[in-house]
Motif scaffolding. Structure first.
Motif, PDB file in Angstrom:
ATOM      1  N   ASN A 180       0.994  -0.914   0.029  1.00  0.00           N
ATOM      2  CA  ASN A 180      -0.038  -0.128  -0.152  1.00  0.00           C
ATOM      3  C   ASN A 180       0.594   1.561  -0.289  1.00  0.00           C
ATOM      4  OD1 ASN A 180      -2.508  -1.137   0.304  1.00  0.00           O
ATOM      5  ND2 ASN A 180      -1.839  -1.692   2.236  1.00  0.00           N
ATOM      6  N   GLU A 181       0.591   2.273  -0.577  1.00  0.00           N
ATOM      7  CA  GLU A 181       1.414   3.336  -0.630  1.00  0.00           C
ATOM      8  C   GLU A 181       1.821   4.048   0.883  1.00  0.00           C
ATOM      9  OE1 GLU A 181       0.566   6.706  -3.736  1.00  0.00           O
ATOM     10  OE2 GLU A 181       0.174   5.438  -4.881  1.00  0.00           O
ATOM     11  N   GLY A 182       2.929   4.232   0.782  1.00  0.00           N
ATOM     12  CA  GLY A 182       3.249   4.633   1.634  1.00  0.00           C
ATOM     13  C   GLY A 182       4.198   3.507   3.473  1.00  0.00           C
ATOM     14  N   THR A 183       3.364   2.567   2.770  1.00  0.00           N
ATOM     15  CA  THR A 183       4.030   1.492   3.497  1.00  0.00           C
ATOM     16  C   THR A 183       5.795   1.238   3.759  1.00  0.00           C
ATOM     17  OG1 THR A 183       2.270   0.009   3.478  1.00  0.00           O
ATOM     18  CG2 THR A 183       3.918  -1.287   3.986  1.00  0.00           C
ATOM     19  N   ILE A 184       5.570   0.533   4.838  1.00  0.00           N
ATOM     20  CA  ILE A 184       7.674   0.242   4.628  1.00  0.00           C
ATOM     21  C   ILE A 184       7.340  -0.779   4.716  1.00  0.00           C
ATOM     22  CG2 ILE A 184       9.543   0.396   6.200  1.00  0.00           C
ATOM     23  CD1 ILE A 184       8.605   3.112   4.823  1.00  0.00           C
ATOM     24  N   LEU A 185       8.440  -1.293   3.516  1.00  0.00           N
ATOM     25  CA  LEU A 185       9.061  -2.703   3.861  1.00  0.00           C
ATOM     26  C   LEU A 185      10.613  -2.828   3.663  1.00  0.00           C
ATOM     27  CD1 LEU A 185       7.124  -3.620   0.526  1.00  0.00           C
ATOM     28  CD2 LEU A 185       5.915  -4.308   2.174  1.00  0.00           C
ATOM     29  N   THR A 186      11.359  -4.336   4.517  1.00  0.00           N
ATOM     30  CA  THR A 186      11.622  -4.537   4.956  1.00  0.00           C
ATOM     31  C   THR A 186      12.968  -5.225   3.956  1.00  0.00           C
ATOM     32  OG1 THR A 186      11.825  -4.042   7.511  1.00  0.00           O
ATOM     33  CG2 THR A 186      13.669  -4.708   6.455  1.00  0.00           C
ATOM     34  N   ILE A 187      13.717  -5.165   3.420  1.00  0.00           N
ATOM     35  CA  ILE A 187      14.246  -6.020   2.143  1.00  0.00           C
ATOM     36  C   ILE A 187      15.538  -6.584   2.856  1.00  0.00           C
ATOM     37  CG2 ILE A 187      15.022  -6.442  -0.665  1.00  0.00           C
ATOM     38  CD1 ILE A 187      13.004  -4.431  -1.117  1.00  0.00           C
ATOM     39  N   LEU A 188      15.951  -7.687   2.545  1.00  0.00           N
ATOM     40  CA  LEU A 188      17.218  -8.046   2.856  1.00  0.00           C
ATOM     41  C   LEU A 188      18.365  -8.196   1.628  1.00  0.00           C
ATOM     42  CD1 LEU A 188      19.157  -9.543   4.468  1.00  0.00           C
ATOM     43  CD2 LEU A 188      18.485 -12.120   4.167  1.00  0.00           C
ATOM     44  N   GLU A 189      18.813  -7.543   1.846  1.00  0.00           N
ATOM     45  CA  GLU A 189      19.674  -7.272  -0.092  1.00  0.00           C
ATOM     46  C   GLU A 189      20.367  -8.734   0.442  1.00  0.00           C
ATOM     47  OE1 GLU A 189      20.326  -3.767  -1.869  1.00  0.00           O
ATOM     48  OE2 GLU A 189      18.890  -4.211  -2.136  1.00  0.00           O
ATOM     49  N   ARG A 190      21.512  -8.453  -0.909  1.00  0.00           N
ATOM     50  CA  ARG A 190      22.581 -10.143  -0.911  1.00  0.00           C
ATOM     51  C   ARG A 190      23.422  -9.481  -0.234  1.00  0.00           C
ATOM     52  NH1 ARG A 190      24.601  -9.307  -6.841  1.00  0.00           N
ATOM     53  NH2 ARG A 190      24.391  -7.778  -6.117  1.00  0.00           N
ATOM     54  N   GLY A 191      24.409 -10.184   0.822  1.00  0.00           N
ATOM     55  CA  GLY A 191      25.095  -9.668   1.491  1.00  0.00           C
ATOM     56  C   GLY A 191      24.325  -9.520   3.167  1.00  0.00           C
ATOM     57  N   GLY A 192      23.635  -9.530   3.090  1.00  0.00           N
ATOM     58  CA  GLY A 192      22.948  -9.594   4.206  1.00  0.00           C
ATOM     59  C   GLY A 192      22.515  -8.382   4.762  1.00  0.00           C
ATOM     60  N   ARG A 193      22.230  -7.405   4.144  1.00  0.00           N
ATOM     61  CA  ARG A 193      21.875  -5.649   4.963  1.00  0.00           C
ATOM     62  C   ARG A 193      20.810  -5.796   4.370  1.00  0.00           C
ATOM     63  NH1 ARG A 193      23.939   0.121   2.457  1.00  0.00           N
ATOM     64  NH2 ARG A 193      24.126   1.153   4.479  1.00  0.00           N
ATOM     65  N   LEU A 194      19.557  -5.493   5.894  1.00  0.00           N
ATOM     66  CA  LEU A 194      18.681  -5.068   5.948  1.00  0.00           C
ATOM     67  C   LEU A 194      17.806  -3.352   5.440  1.00  0.00           C
ATOM     68  CD1 LEU A 194      17.708  -7.124   9.239  1.00  0.00           C
ATOM     69  CD2 LEU A 194      16.603  -7.902   6.632  1.00  0.00           C
ATOM     70  N   LEU A 195      17.763  -3.784   4.187  1.00  0.00           N
ATOM     71  CA  LEU A 195      16.758  -2.108   4.249  1.00  0.00           C
ATOM     72  C   LEU A 195      15.924  -1.937   3.819  1.00  0.00           C
ATOM     73  CD1 LEU A 195      19.958  -1.282   1.332  1.00  0.00           C
ATOM     74  CD2 LEU A 195      19.765  -0.514   3.406  1.00  0.00           C
ATOM     75  N   PRO A 196      15.478  -0.599   5.061  1.00  0.00           N
ATOM     76  CA  PRO A 196      13.674  -0.193   4.777  1.00  0.00           C
ATOM     77  C   PRO A 196      13.609   0.659   2.908  1.00  0.00           C
ATOM     78  CG  PRO A 196      14.998   1.554   5.170  1.00  0.00           C
ATOM     79  CD  PRO A 196      15.949   0.347   5.391  1.00  0.00           C
ATOM     80  N   PHE A 197      12.854  -0.266   2.356  1.00  0.00           N
ATOM     81  CA  PHE A 197      12.212   0.472   1.286  1.00  0.00           C
ATOM     82  C   PHE A 197      10.276   0.491   1.445  1.00  0.00           C
ATOM     83  CE2 PHE A 197      15.932  -1.297  -0.110  1.00  0.00           C
ATOM     84  CZ  PHE A 197      16.240  -0.255  -1.527  1.00  0.00           C
ATOM     85  N   ARG A 198      10.226   2.348   1.564  1.00  0.00           N
ATOM     86  CA  ARG A 198       9.117   2.399   1.072  1.00  0.00           C
ATOM     87  C   ARG A 198       8.560   2.347  -0.219  1.00  0.00           C
ATOM     88  NH1 ARG A 198       6.296   7.165  -0.707  1.00  0.00           N
ATOM     89  NH2 ARG A 198       8.486   8.229  -1.351  1.00  0.00           N
ATOM     90  N   VAL A 199       6.726   2.228  -0.514  1.00  0.00           N
ATOM     91  CA  VAL A 199       5.801   1.836  -1.682  1.00  0.00           C
ATOM     92  C   VAL A 199       5.729   4.062  -1.849  1.00  0.00           C
ATOM     93  CG1 VAL A 199       3.747   0.866  -2.486  1.00  0.00           C
ATOM     94  CG2 VAL A 199       5.433  -0.108  -0.687  1.00  0.00           C
ATOM     95  N   ALA A 200       5.975   3.547  -2.581  1.00  0.00           N
ATOM     96  CA  ALA A 200       6.088   4.827  -3.154  1.00  0.00           C
ATOM     97  C   ALA A 200       5.067   5.431  -4.559  1.00  0.00           C
ATOM     98  CB  ALA A 200       7.809   5.767  -3.909  1.00  0.00           C
ATOM     99  N   GLU A 201       5.277   4.109  -5.348  1.00  0.00           N
ATOM    100  CA  GLU A 201       3.922   4.114  -6.536  1.00  0.00           C
ATOM    101  C   GLU A 201       3.456   2.876  -6.226  1.00  0.00           C
ATOM    102  OE1 GLU A 201       3.454   6.180 -10.775  1.00  0.00           O
ATOM    103  OE2 GLU A 201       5.179   5.769  -9.852  1.00  0.00           O
ATOM    104  N   LEU A 202       1.887   3.220  -6.408  1.00  0.00           N
ATOM    105  CA  LEU A 202       1.163   2.097  -6.685  1.00  0.00           C
ATOM    106  C   LEU A 202       0.307   2.170  -8.190  1.00  0.00           C
ATOM    107  CD1 LEU A 202       0.655  -1.475  -5.728  1.00  0.00           C
ATOM    108  CD2 LEU A 202      -0.619  -0.386  -4.334  1.00  0.00           C
ATOM    109  N   ARG A 203       0.275   0.754  -9.114  1.00  0.00           N
ATOM    110  CA  ARG A 203      -0.532   1.617  -9.769  1.00  0.00           C
ATOM    111  C   ARG A 203      -0.974   0.106 -11.344  1.00  0.00           C
ATOM    112  NH1 ARG A 203       2.892   2.288 -14.876  1.00  0.00           N
ATOM    113  NH2 ARG A 203       4.507   2.777 -14.317  1.00  0.00           N
ATOM    114  N   ALA A 204      -2.220   0.179 -11.877  1.00  0.00           N
ATOM    115  CA  ALA A 204      -2.021  -1.289 -12.614  1.00  0.00           C
ATOM    116  C   ALA A 204      -0.857  -0.752 -13.719  1.00  0.00           C
ATOM    117  CB  ALA A 204      -3.493  -0.312 -13.692  1.00  0.00           C
ATOM    118  N   ALA A 205      -0.520  -2.119 -13.887  1.00  0.00           N
ATOM    119  CA  ALA A 205      -0.013  -2.803 -14.823  1.00  0.00           C
ATOM    120  C   ALA A 205      -0.518  -3.248 -16.440  1.00  0.00           C
ATOM    121  CB  ALA A 205       0.925  -4.084 -14.165  1.00  0.00           C
ATOM    122  N   ARG A 206       0.848  -2.424 -17.004  1.00  0.00           N
ATOM    123  CA  ARG A 206       0.007  -2.489 -17.992  1.00  0.00           C
ATOM    124  C   ARG A 206       0.305  -3.837 -19.324  1.00  0.00           C
ATOM    125  NH1 ARG A 206       1.433   3.564 -20.862  1.00  0.00           N
ATOM    126  NH2 ARG A 206       2.322   4.396 -18.654  1.00  0.00           N
TER     127      ARG A 206
END
Length: 120
Positions: A94-120
């Motif tokens: 959902n727009e604005g939601t913060i998700l934590t992504i485990l990157e290659r190498g084991g680093r956890l980083l926060p990412f915000r859902v900045a945009e959400l729209r219908a795919a083509r």
């Protein structure tokens, strides 16, 4: 059709106190009306679930999103065959939601859902 284009942007970190729009993931995923991953659609057409990682200091990574061990993993097409380059617990998008992504190498980083729209 419930396929969505999703842009995740780096959230607040020590190096980027205001986050960073230039560090992002572009996703194409099937979502329910509540923003959860539509597992049945993903299982039926996994080749349509794509991901692209944009990072200014590194080459872009492209691949597919797959379910693995209860998480969503991003598998690169480049480099080692089937190499996971990121993963996270699948929670609603959902727009604005913060998700934590485990990157290659084991680093956890926060990412915000900045945009959400219908795919083509």
């Amino acid at each position: 059709m419930n396929w969505k284009s999703i842009r995740l942007e780096l959230g607040q970190t020590r190096e980027f106190p205001n986050g960073s729009a230039s560090r992002a993931y572009l996703l194409r995923l099937p979502l329910t009306a509540e923003g959860a991953i539509d597992v049945a659609t993903l299982d039926r057409t996994p080749e349509q679930a794509t991901v692209r990682r944009l990072w200014p200091s590194e080459p872009d990574l492209s691949g597919h999103a797959v379910r693995r061990d209860g998480k969503l993993a991003f598998i690169a097409r480049q480099g080692a065959a089937g190499e996971a380059f990121s993963e996270f617990d699948a929670r609603p998008f959902n727009e604005g939601t913060i998700l934590t992504i485990l990157e290659r190498g084991g680093r956890l980083l926060p990412f915000r859902v900045a945009e959400l729209r219908a795919a083509r």
